[in-house]
Design an enzyme around this catalytic site. Structure first.
Site, PDB file in Angstrom:
ATOM      1  N   HIS A 242      70.973  77.527  42.144  1.00  0.00           N
ATOM      2  CA  HIS A 242      69.643  77.373  42.720  1.00  0.00           C
ATOM      3  C   HIS A 242      69.112  75.955  42.505  1.00  0.00           C
ATOM      4  CE1 HIS A 242      68.813  81.996  42.122  1.00  0.00           C
ATOM      5  NE2 HIS A 242      69.896  81.749  42.826  1.00  0.00           N
TER       6      HIS A 242
ATOM      7  N   SER B 190      73.722  80.936  47.711  1.00  0.00           N
ATOM      8  CA  SER B 190      72.346  80.642  47.315  1.00  0.00           C
ATOM      9  C   SER B 190      72.067  79.159  47.119  1.00  0.00           C
ATOM     10  CB  SER B 190      72.000  81.403  46.036  1.00  0.00           C
ATOM     11  OG  SER B 190      72.062  82.778  46.245  1.00  0.00           O
TER      12      SER B 190
END
Length: 378
Positions: free
Chosen positions: A243, A191
């Site tokens: 993230h 991610s």
């Protein structure tokens, strides 16, 4: 020579430096292969490819201990972590009891040949988590984003620039998480790298504002997408630092490497100024955070940073502590008793577990009241 008007038209049509995203395809195949290996290995150890005991993996994948063994970012395998003694005992990969009855040392659980007689030093865990996923749900979501958003970024940047962006963002996300996430929570997933490619869409929008169709609307959509992505980082078991770190590094690298169309000398000068400025910023951020990971106490440097990936509630002791998972009947022993001699993979009767100190098992609770979940980044 590539005419300016042709470049503008190609940009509008989404045509970039290459036709096919070869790097994205290769990365996706590699990650699917790793996922298959994870499931097969878990089946060999626990009897089922998906972990149901001692706790259920909601991502439909292997046990948390197995993920650490496969290469998840886990600070205790990378350095000496205060609060996690080197002689601590974990439930082994083949343990299915809760509390654990088959025990392994930290060195065994970390795997990769162990620590070679020294302290934990598996620095490569800043890289390996990019290829590991917590389960079928996790990899499905990430590969969907990778084969759409990331693939288009590679078409526009070319494979070389894309790979620099992808791994810079992914590694930096793990470095940031290693500094500020709860140290007892392993993290896996691509991610951070994918968020780095999402950051390219921001650079593209601002650099080519006048060529975009309804740019204000696109900006609003990007803001909403970013808020949703950060919001997902507060779900238990998701590492928001991957993230945030991936997105931040993606902005810096994309500013430097993303092909921007400049129609005026002023626009070109501004872009080059940003490019020159972002290179040292990216390098300095890497150096500071890696050094801080190995030498500093991130909780002291930024005690509030944990709240970027943890919503404080009474259930998690308001995001305090390390995130270690130690069973209730072992809490007092871990806090006050020196560990007894327990050989690796020794089977301990359940009714005798309270006599042993320093037993750690993923999925239980720690002396700080924190519940453990593996940290996949959605």
């Amino acid at each position: 020579r590539y005419p300016l008007e042709q470049r503008v038209q190609d940009k509008i049509r989404g045509i970039g430096r290459q036709k096919y995203p070869y790097a994205v395809w290769t990365l996706t195949v590699a990650m699917v292969a790793v996922m298959i290996f994870e499931l097969v290995r878990n089946a060999q150890e626990q009897g089922t490819p998906i972990s149901f005991h001692p706790v259920v993996n909601p991502m439909l994948g292997p046990s948390e201990t197995a993920l650490v063994n496969f290469g998840a970012r886990y600070p205790a395998c990378m350095k000496v972590v205060e609060g996690i003694p080197l002689d601590i005992q974990f439930g082994c990969l083949n343990n299915t009891a809760n509390p654990p009855t088959i025990l392994c040392s930290l060195e065994e659980v970390c795997g990769f040949g162990g620590f070679h007689g020294g302290n934990p030093n598996q620095w490569f865990r800043f890289i390996t988590p990019i290829f590991i996923h917590a389960g079928l749900v996790h990899i499905l979501l990430n590969m969907l984003a990778q084969l759409t958003v990331s693939a288009q970024v590679e078409r526009e940047m070319g494979s070389a620039g894309f790979l620099i962006l992808y791994f810079s963002a992914g590694i930096f996300g793990n470095v940031l998480g290693g500094n500020f996430a709860l140290v007892g929570a392993p993290s896996v997933g691509a991610s951070g790298a994918i968020f780095g490619t999402v950051a390219v869409t921001w650079i593209d929008l601002f650099a080519h504002w006048k060529y975009k169709y309804r740019p204000v609307r696109q900006l609003v959509l990007l803001i909403i997408e970013l808020i949703v992505g950060i919001g997902l980082g507060y779900i238990p078991g998701v590492d928001n630092f991957a993230h945030l770190g991936g997105f931040f590094m993606g902005l810096l690298v994309a500013t430097t490497l993303y092909p921007v169309i400049s129609t005026s000398r002023r626009h070109k000068s501004i872009m080059w100024a940003f490019r020159i400025a972002t290179i040292p910023v990216a390098i300095v951020m890497f150096v500071i955070l890696i050094r801080n990971f190995y030498t500093g106490n991130p909780y002291s440097a930024c005690s509030g940073c944990r709240y970027l990936s943890c919503f404080p509630t009474s259930a998690n002791n308001h995001c305090q502590g390390y995130g270690l998972m130690i069973s209730h009947n072992l809490m007092s022993d871990v806090a006050h008793t020196a560990p007894e001699s327990i050989s690796p993979r020794q089977v301990v009767p359940s009714n005798d577990l309270s006599t042993h100190g320093h037993l750690l098992h993923f999925g239980l609770y720690d002396s700080y009241g924190l519940c453990y979940h593996t940290s996949p980044s959605l």
